[in-house]
Design a protein around this motif. Structure first.
Motif, PDB file in Angstrom:
ATOM      1  N   LEU A  88       0.942  11.507  -5.089  1.00 56.30           N
ATOM      2  CA  LEU A  88       1.933  11.757  -4.045  1.00 56.30           C
ATOM      3  C   LEU A  88       3.366  11.744  -4.564  1.00 56.30           C
ATOM      4  CD1 LEU A  88       0.377   9.576  -1.214  1.00 56.30           C
ATOM      5  CD2 LEU A  88       0.356  12.075  -1.391  1.00 56.30           C
ATOM      6  N   ALA A  89       3.541  11.610  -5.880  1.00 58.49           N
ATOM      7  CA  ALA A  89       4.897  11.625  -6.443  1.00 58.49           C
ATOM      8  C   ALA A  89       5.537  12.973  -6.119  1.00 58.49           C
ATOM      9  CB  ALA A  89       4.848  11.406  -7.943  1.00 58.49           C
ATOM     10  N   GLY A  90       6.712  12.921  -5.548  1.00 62.80           N
ATOM     11  CA  GLY A  90       7.409  14.139  -5.152  1.00 62.80           C
ATOM     12  C   GLY A  90       7.018  14.644  -3.772  1.00 62.80           C
ATOM     13  N   VAL A  91       5.960  14.085  -3.208  1.00 60.03           N
ATOM     14  CA  VAL A  91       5.503  14.485  -1.875  1.00 60.03           C
ATOM     15  C   VAL A  91       6.047  13.521  -0.825  1.00 60.03           C
ATOM     16  CG1 VAL A  91       3.477  14.836  -0.406  1.00 60.03           C
ATOM     17  CG2 VAL A  91       3.422  15.556  -2.809  1.00 60.03           C
ATOM     18  N   ILE A  92       6.033  12.225  -1.174  1.00 62.08           N
ATOM     19  CA  ILE A  92       6.582  11.228  -0.270  1.00 62.08           C
ATOM     20  C   ILE A  92       7.925  10.764  -0.822  1.00 62.08           C
ATOM     21  CG2 ILE A  92       4.331  10.502   0.576  1.00 62.08           C
ATOM     22  CD1 ILE A  92       4.456   8.068  -1.209  1.00 62.08           C
ATOM     23  N   SER A  93       8.747  10.200   0.041  1.00 58.49           N
ATOM     24  CA  SER A  93      10.048   9.706  -0.399  1.00 58.49           C
ATOM     25  C   SER A  93      10.229   8.267   0.062  1.00 58.49           C
ATOM     26  CB  SER A  93      11.169  10.595   0.119  1.00 58.49           C
ATOM     27  OG  SER A  93      11.150  10.659   1.521  1.00 58.49           O
ATOM     28  N   PHE A  94      11.132   7.580  -0.613  1.00 59.69           N
ATOM     29  CA  PHE A  94      11.378   6.164  -0.369  1.00 59.69           C
ATOM     30  C   PHE A  94      12.845   5.964  -0.010  1.00 59.69           C
ATOM     31  CE2 PHE A  94       8.009   6.701  -3.410  1.00 59.69           C
ATOM     32  CZ  PHE A  94       7.016   5.871  -2.926  1.00 59.69           C
ATOM     33  N   HIS A  95      13.081   5.116   0.991  1.00 61.24           N
ATOM     34  CA  HIS A  95      14.437   4.826   1.443  1.00 61.24           C
ATOM     35  C   HIS A  95      14.552   3.334   1.692  1.00 61.24           C
ATOM     36  CE1 HIS A  95      14.568   9.151   2.248  1.00 61.24           C
ATOM     37  NE2 HIS A  95      13.409   8.981   2.857  1.00 61.24           N
ATOM     38  N   GLU A  96      15.644   2.729   1.211  1.00 62.89           N
ATOM     39  CA  GLU A  96      15.879   1.322   1.505  1.00 62.89           C
ATOM     40  C   GLU A  96      16.118   1.155   3.002  1.00 62.89           C
ATOM     41  OE1 GLU A  96      18.582  -0.902  -0.901  1.00 62.89           O
ATOM     42  OE2 GLU A  96      18.175   0.383  -2.628  1.00 62.89           O
ATOM     43  N   ALA A  97      15.534   0.102   3.550  1.00 60.89           N
ATOM     44  CA  ALA A  97      15.673  -0.158   4.991  1.00 60.89           C
ATOM     45  C   ALA A  97      15.767  -1.661   5.202  1.00 60.89           C
ATOM     46  CB  ALA A  97      14.484   0.422   5.747  1.00 60.89           C
ATOM     47  N   GLY A  98      16.976  -2.178   5.139  1.00 58.22           N
ATOM     48  CA  GLY A  98      17.161  -3.612   5.339  1.00 58.22           C
ATOM     49  C   GLY A  98      16.480  -4.410   4.258  1.00 58.22           C
ATOM     50  N   ASP A  99      15.478  -5.183   4.632  1.00 58.36           N
ATOM     51  CA  ASP A  99      14.752  -6.006   3.669  1.00 58.36           C
ATOM     52  C   ASP A  99      13.432  -5.367   3.237  1.00 58.36           C
ATOM     53  OD1 ASP A  99      13.479  -6.273   6.077  1.00 58.36           O
ATOM     54  OD2 ASP A  99      13.230  -8.446   5.961  1.00 58.36           O
ATOM     55  N   GLY A 100      13.412  -4.050   3.225  1.00 58.11           N
ATOM     56  CA  GLY A 100      12.197  -3.349   2.817  1.00 58.11           C
ATOM     57  C   GLY A 100      12.474  -1.892   2.531  1.00 58.11           C
TER      58      GLY A 100
ATOM     59  N   TYR B  92       6.854   1.486   7.105  1.00 56.02           N
ATOM     60  CA  TYR B  92       7.748   0.423   6.646  1.00 56.02           C
ATOM     61  C   TYR B  92       6.964  -0.549   5.781  1.00 56.02           C
ATOM     62  CZ  TYR B  92      10.752  -3.606   6.460  1.00 56.02           C
ATOM     63  OH  TYR B  92      11.505  -4.649   6.005  1.00 56.02           O
ATOM     64  N   ILE B  93       7.528  -0.892   4.619  1.00 57.24           N
ATOM     65  CA  ILE B  93       6.911  -1.873   3.731  1.00 57.24           C
ATOM     66  C   ILE B  93       7.974  -2.898   3.359  1.00 57.24           C
ATOM     67  CG2 ILE B  93       5.811  -2.251   1.502  1.00 57.24           C
ATOM     68  CD1 ILE B  93       4.586   0.513   1.749  1.00 57.24           C
ATOM     69  N   SER B  94       7.662  -4.155   3.564  1.00 58.47           N
ATOM     70  CA  SER B  94       8.583  -5.238   3.274  1.00 58.47           C
ATOM     71  C   SER B  94       8.768  -5.396   1.765  1.00 58.47           C
ATOM     72  CB  SER B  94       8.049  -6.544   3.858  1.00 58.47           C
ATOM     73  OG  SER B  94       8.804  -7.637   3.397  1.00 58.47           O
ATOM     74  N   ALA B  95      10.007  -5.607   1.343  1.00 56.15           N
ATOM     75  CA  ALA B  95      10.294  -5.857  -0.067  1.00 56.15           C
ATOM     76  C   ALA B  95       9.712  -7.196  -0.512  1.00 56.15           C
ATOM     77  CB  ALA B  95      11.797  -5.816  -0.305  1.00 56.15           C
ATOM     78  N   ALA B  96       9.407  -8.083   0.427  1.00 53.92           N
ATOM     79  CA  ALA B  96       8.776  -9.357   0.084  1.00 53.92           C
ATOM     80  C   ALA B  96       7.321  -9.152  -0.342  1.00 53.92           C
ATOM     81  CB  ALA B  96       8.855 -10.310   1.268  1.00 53.92           C
ATOM     82  N   GLU B  97       6.708  -8.052   0.107  1.00 49.33           N
ATOM     83  CA  GLU B  97       5.322  -7.766  -0.246  1.00 49.33           C
ATOM     84  C   GLU B  97       5.213  -6.959  -1.534  1.00 49.33           C
ATOM     85  OE1 GLU B  97       2.508  -6.719   3.019  1.00 49.33           O
ATOM     86  OE2 GLU B  97       4.398  -6.482   4.109  1.00 49.33           O
ATOM     87  N   TYR B  98       6.035  -5.911  -1.654  1.00 43.81           N
ATOM     88  CA  TYR B  98       5.954  -5.001  -2.803  1.00 43.81           C
ATOM     89  C   TYR B  98       7.355  -4.600  -3.246  1.00 43.81           C
ATOM     90  CZ  TYR B  98       1.137  -4.454  -1.240  1.00 43.81           C
ATOM     91  OH  TYR B  98      -0.147  -4.696  -0.866  1.00 43.81           O
ATOM     92  N   ASP B  99       7.532  -4.490  -4.558  1.00 41.32           N
ATOM     93  CA  ASP B  99       8.812  -4.016  -5.050  1.00 41.32           C
ATOM     94  C   ASP B  99       8.801  -2.485  -5.159  1.00 41.32           C
ATOM     95  OD1 ASP B  99       7.572  -3.278  -7.455  1.00 41.32           O
ATOM     96  OD2 ASP B  99       8.321  -5.002  -8.541  1.00 41.32           O
ATOM     97  N   TYR B 100       9.981  -1.941  -5.339  1.00 38.66           N
ATOM     98  CA  TYR B 100      10.163  -0.485  -5.369  1.00 38.66           C
ATOM     99  C   TYR B 100       9.326   0.174  -6.461  1.00 38.66           C
ATOM    100  CZ  TYR B 100      12.589   3.988  -5.684  1.00 38.66           C
ATOM    101  OH  TYR B 100      12.887   5.318  -5.717  1.00 38.66           O
ATOM    102  N   HIS B 101       9.283  -0.427  -7.646  1.00 31.97           N
ATOM    103  CA  HIS B 101       8.554   0.175  -8.762  1.00 31.97           C
ATOM    104  C   HIS B 101       7.050   0.217  -8.505  1.00 31.97           C
ATOM    105  CE1 HIS B 101      12.157   0.558 -11.088  1.00 31.97           C
ATOM    106  NE2 HIS B 101      12.455  -0.694 -10.795  1.00 31.97           N
ATOM    107  N   THR B 102       6.537  -0.778  -7.809  1.00 35.54           N
ATOM    108  CA  THR B 102       5.119  -0.773  -7.437  1.00 35.54           C
ATOM    109  C   THR B 102       4.829   0.363  -6.464  1.00 35.54           C
ATOM    110  OG1 THR B 102       4.948  -3.157  -7.783  1.00 35.54           O
ATOM    111  CG2 THR B 102       3.265  -2.126  -6.385  1.00 35.54           C
ATOM    112  N   LEU B 103       5.719   0.550  -5.508  1.00 36.43           N
ATOM    113  CA  LEU B 103       5.538   1.635  -4.537  1.00 36.43           C
ATOM    114  C   LEU B 103       5.527   2.991  -5.238  1.00 36.43           C
ATOM    115  CD1 LEU B 103       7.879   0.413  -1.661  1.00 36.43           C
ATOM    116  CD2 LEU B 103       5.406   0.092  -1.889  1.00 36.43           C
ATOM    117  N   LEU B 104       6.431   3.168  -6.200  1.00 35.94           N
ATOM    118  CA  LEU B 104       6.473   4.424  -6.954  1.00 35.94           C
ATOM    119  C   LEU B 104       5.203   4.625  -7.776  1.00 35.94           C
ATOM    120  CD1 LEU B 104      10.124   4.571  -8.312  1.00 35.94           C
ATOM    121  CD2 LEU B 104       9.100   6.008  -6.561  1.00 35.94           C
ATOM    122  N   LYS B 105       4.750   3.575  -8.434  1.00 37.16           N
ATOM    123  CA  LYS B 105       3.558   3.671  -9.274  1.00 37.16           C
ATOM    124  C   LYS B 105       2.333   4.045  -8.446  1.00 37.16           C
ATOM    125  CE  LYS B 105       1.470   3.392 -13.164  1.00 37.16           C
ATOM    126  NZ  LYS B 105       1.701   4.436 -14.150  1.00 37.16           N
TER     127      LYS B 105
END
Length: 68
Positions: free
Chosen positions: A24-36, A4-17
């Motif tokens: 790990l692009a295509g190996v890991i996946s990202f899902h919105e979870a409340g405020d992160g 779990y990573i808080s959206a207050a710490e990092y935005d989605y585009h940073t996580l992808l980059k």
């Protein structure tokens, strides 16, 4: 395994980059979870090493941004 990573710490585009930089692009996946986001890593013996590497790269990116 999920991280779990808080959206207050990092935005989605940073996580992808960081995923791209870690190869790990295509190996890991990202899902919105409340405020992160839940970052889902593949199961296996090396999953904890992948998570530690990813978290370390996030911290390094943050430190590099602060220095410039």
């Amino acid at each position: 395994m999920d991280l779990y990573i808080s959206a207050a710490e990092y935005d989605y585009h940073t996580l992808l980059k960081v995923a791209e930089m870690a190869g790990l692009a295509g190996v890991i996946s990202f899902h919105e979870a409340g405020d992160g986001y839940l970052v889902t890593f593949p199961q296996g013996e090396t999953v904890q090493a992948l998570i530690d590497d990813y978290k370390g790269r996030l911290c390094n990116l943050e430190e590099n941004i602060r220095m410039h």
